[in-house]
Scaffold this active site. Sequence first.
Site, PDB file in Angstrom:
ATOM      1  N   LEU A  35       8.436  34.902 -36.737  1.00 24.46           N
ATOM      2  CA  LEU A  35       9.130  34.116 -35.969  1.00 24.46           C
ATOM      3  C   LEU A  35       8.528  33.592 -34.661  1.00 24.46           C
ATOM      4  O   LEU A  35       7.600  33.997 -34.055  1.00 24.46           O
ATOM      5  CB  LEU A  35      10.480  34.895 -35.297  1.00 24.46           C
ATOM      6  CG  LEU A  35      11.287  35.702 -36.649  1.00 24.46           C
ATOM      7  CD1 LEU A  35      12.640  36.285 -35.762  1.00 24.46           C
ATOM      8  CD2 LEU A  35      11.868  34.578 -37.692  1.00 24.46           C
ATOM      9  N   GLU A  37       9.597  30.104 -31.324  1.00 25.56           N
ATOM     10  CA  GLU A  37      10.706  29.602 -30.646  1.00 25.56           C
ATOM     11  C   GLU A  37      11.754  28.780 -31.512  1.00 25.56           C
ATOM     12  O   GLU A  37      12.788  28.595 -31.227  1.00 25.56           O
ATOM     13  CB  GLU A  37      10.024  28.829 -29.394  1.00 25.56           C
ATOM     14  CG  GLU A  37      11.362  28.345 -28.258  1.00 25.56           C
ATOM     15  CD  GLU A  37      12.192  29.491 -28.012  1.00 25.56           C
ATOM     16  OE1 GLU A  37      13.329  29.021 -27.684  1.00 25.56           O
ATOM     17  OE2 GLU A  37      11.723  30.481 -27.479  1.00 25.56           O
ATOM     18  N   HIS A  39      12.534  29.342 -34.579  1.00 24.08           N
ATOM     19  CA  HIS A  39      13.634  30.107 -35.047  1.00 24.08           C
ATOM     20  C   HIS A  39      14.492  30.504 -34.343  1.00 24.08           C
ATOM     21  O   HIS A  39      15.803  30.763 -34.408  1.00 24.08           O
ATOM     22  CB  HIS A  39      12.937  31.455 -35.921  1.00 24.08           C
ATOM     23  CG  HIS A  39      12.005  31.105 -36.954  1.00 24.08           C
ATOM     24  ND1 HIS A  39      10.590  31.116 -36.801  1.00 24.08           N
ATOM     25  CD2 HIS A  39      12.037  30.805 -38.265  1.00 24.08           C
ATOM     26  CE1 HIS A  39       9.985  30.909 -38.049  1.00 24.08           C
ATOM     27  NE2 HIS A  39      10.946  30.691 -39.023  1.00 24.08           N
ATOM     28  N   LYS A 151      12.857  20.469 -38.593  1.00 22.68           N
ATOM     29  CA  LYS A 151      11.380  20.157 -39.164  1.00 22.68           C
ATOM     30  C   LYS A 151      11.129  20.245 -40.567  1.00 22.68           C
ATOM     31  O   LYS A 151      10.428  19.425 -41.048  1.00 22.68           O
ATOM     32  CB  LYS A 151      10.844  21.578 -38.363  1.00 22.68           C
ATOM     33  CG  LYS A 151       9.277  21.356 -38.902  1.00 22.68           C
ATOM     34  CD  LYS A 151       8.333  22.466 -38.537  1.00 22.68           C
ATOM     35  CE  LYS A 151       7.117  22.759 -39.279  1.00 22.68           C
ATOM     36  NZ  LYS A 151       7.430  23.197 -40.612  1.00 22.68           N
ATOM     37  N   ASP A 152      11.878  20.862 -41.528  1.00 24.11           N
ATOM     38  CA  ASP A 152      11.765  21.081 -42.663  1.00 24.11           C
ATOM     39  C   ASP A 152      13.007  20.108 -43.299  1.00 24.11           C
ATOM     40  O   ASP A 152      13.701  20.404 -43.681  1.00 24.11           O
ATOM     41  CB  ASP A 152      11.903  22.392 -43.270  1.00 24.11           C
ATOM     42  CG  ASP A 152      10.682  23.106 -42.882  1.00 24.11           C
ATOM     43  OD1 ASP A 152       9.703  22.940 -43.439  1.00 24.11           O
ATOM     44  OD2 ASP A 152      10.955  24.282 -42.105  1.00 24.11           O
ATOM     45  N   SER A 187       5.458  26.062 -35.943  1.00 21.33           N
ATOM     46  CA  SER A 187       5.565  26.629 -37.475  1.00 21.33           C
ATOM     47  C   SER A 187       4.508  27.863 -37.458  1.00 21.33           C
ATOM     48  O   SER A 187       3.893  28.130 -36.624  1.00 21.33           O
ATOM     49  CB  SER A 187       4.800  25.627 -38.226  1.00 21.33           C
ATOM     50  OG  SER A 187       4.581  26.168 -39.607  1.00 21.33           O
ATOM     51  N   ARG A 189       2.871  28.865 -39.448  1.00 24.12           N
ATOM     52  CA  ARG A 189       1.472  28.705 -40.008  1.00 24.12           C
ATOM     53  C   ARG A 189       0.460  28.201 -39.045  1.00 24.12           C
ATOM     54  O   ARG A 189      -0.686  28.304 -39.292  1.00 24.12           O
ATOM     55  CB  ARG A 189       1.631  27.636 -41.204  1.00 24.12           C
ATOM     56  CG  ARG A 189       2.015  28.305 -42.423  1.00 24.12           C
ATOM     57  CD  ARG A 189       2.045  27.083 -43.571  1.00 24.12           C
ATOM     58  NE  ARG A 189       2.555  27.684 -44.874  1.00 24.12           N
ATOM     59  CZ  ARG A 189       3.771  27.779 -45.363  1.00 24.12           C
ATOM     60  NH1 ARG A 189       4.849  27.336 -44.533  1.00 24.12           N
ATOM     61  NH2 ARG A 189       3.933  28.109 -46.371  1.00 24.12           N
TER      62      ARG A 189
END
EC number: 6.3.2.1
Length: 282
Positions: A35, A37, A39, A151-152, A187, A189
């Site tokens: 997680l 910020e 999320h 974002k997604d 993200s 990632r």
Amino acid sequence: MNAPIVRPLAELRSMVRGWKSRGETIGVVPTMGALHEGHLSLVRAARASCDRVIVTLFVNPRQFNNTEDYAKYPRTEHTDAALLAPLGVDALFVPDGDEVYPPDHATVISVSGVTAPLEGAHRPGHFDGVATVVTLLFNMTGADRAFFGEKDWQQLQLVRRLVQDLKLPVEIVPCPCVRAEDGLALSSRNQRLTAEGRTRAAALPRTLFEAARRIEAGAPTAEALAAAQEGLEAAGIGPVEYLELRDGETLGEPQLGRPARLLVAAWLDGVRLIDNVAVTLR
């Protein structure tokens, strides 16, 4: 005190039955953990509008078409629970993989149309995995509202279509993309980027926003996208998988008078970065 972790589905359903019997609304934030910020902003939105909040943490193997990416995906359950502690989460649901997908699980949910371009073209099977797990999680949690980040963007449109077509009694609440100070979309990632790569990554949103500005100012779309592609390559970002202007809802060809979206996916340091920005076509 950390957010209460719930693993067995039977335990979660018992909690949900109690809440529903009292007429309480349930907000769900589906995550794969690690997680950040972004999320947490979804959790705050859920907390502000729902009586009960469930955060789900499940690294869904069926939405990874790259086994190495799945293996490398960060798993930080205890840190995640600590981050959620001050936010008043009622349950952190961490189901076992075999409970989500028993050995005899044979059902796959597939959404056509909105999933075909962009991510769908580059990650075969990805959106089938997303649609299937999202439907399962909605059923498991008894969600009244579910919170997804912009974002997604393509995933958000998929979930909206899924809920509409299957008549699921879940309100989908979109939440703005959260960005770092230099503009990079947050993200899980991103933590895999090297220090140098993280610095270079700021060119991605900067280039995307500049391309959107040029298109809105009247520049030909092809010209603006070609300049953006050159800018990304000059910044050491690539290969670029896609950089496209699409209709904001259908993800088909953009139309004057309808909201549009400029979307990108590109590689940096072996990490796949995605981003998008709204574009107004005049």
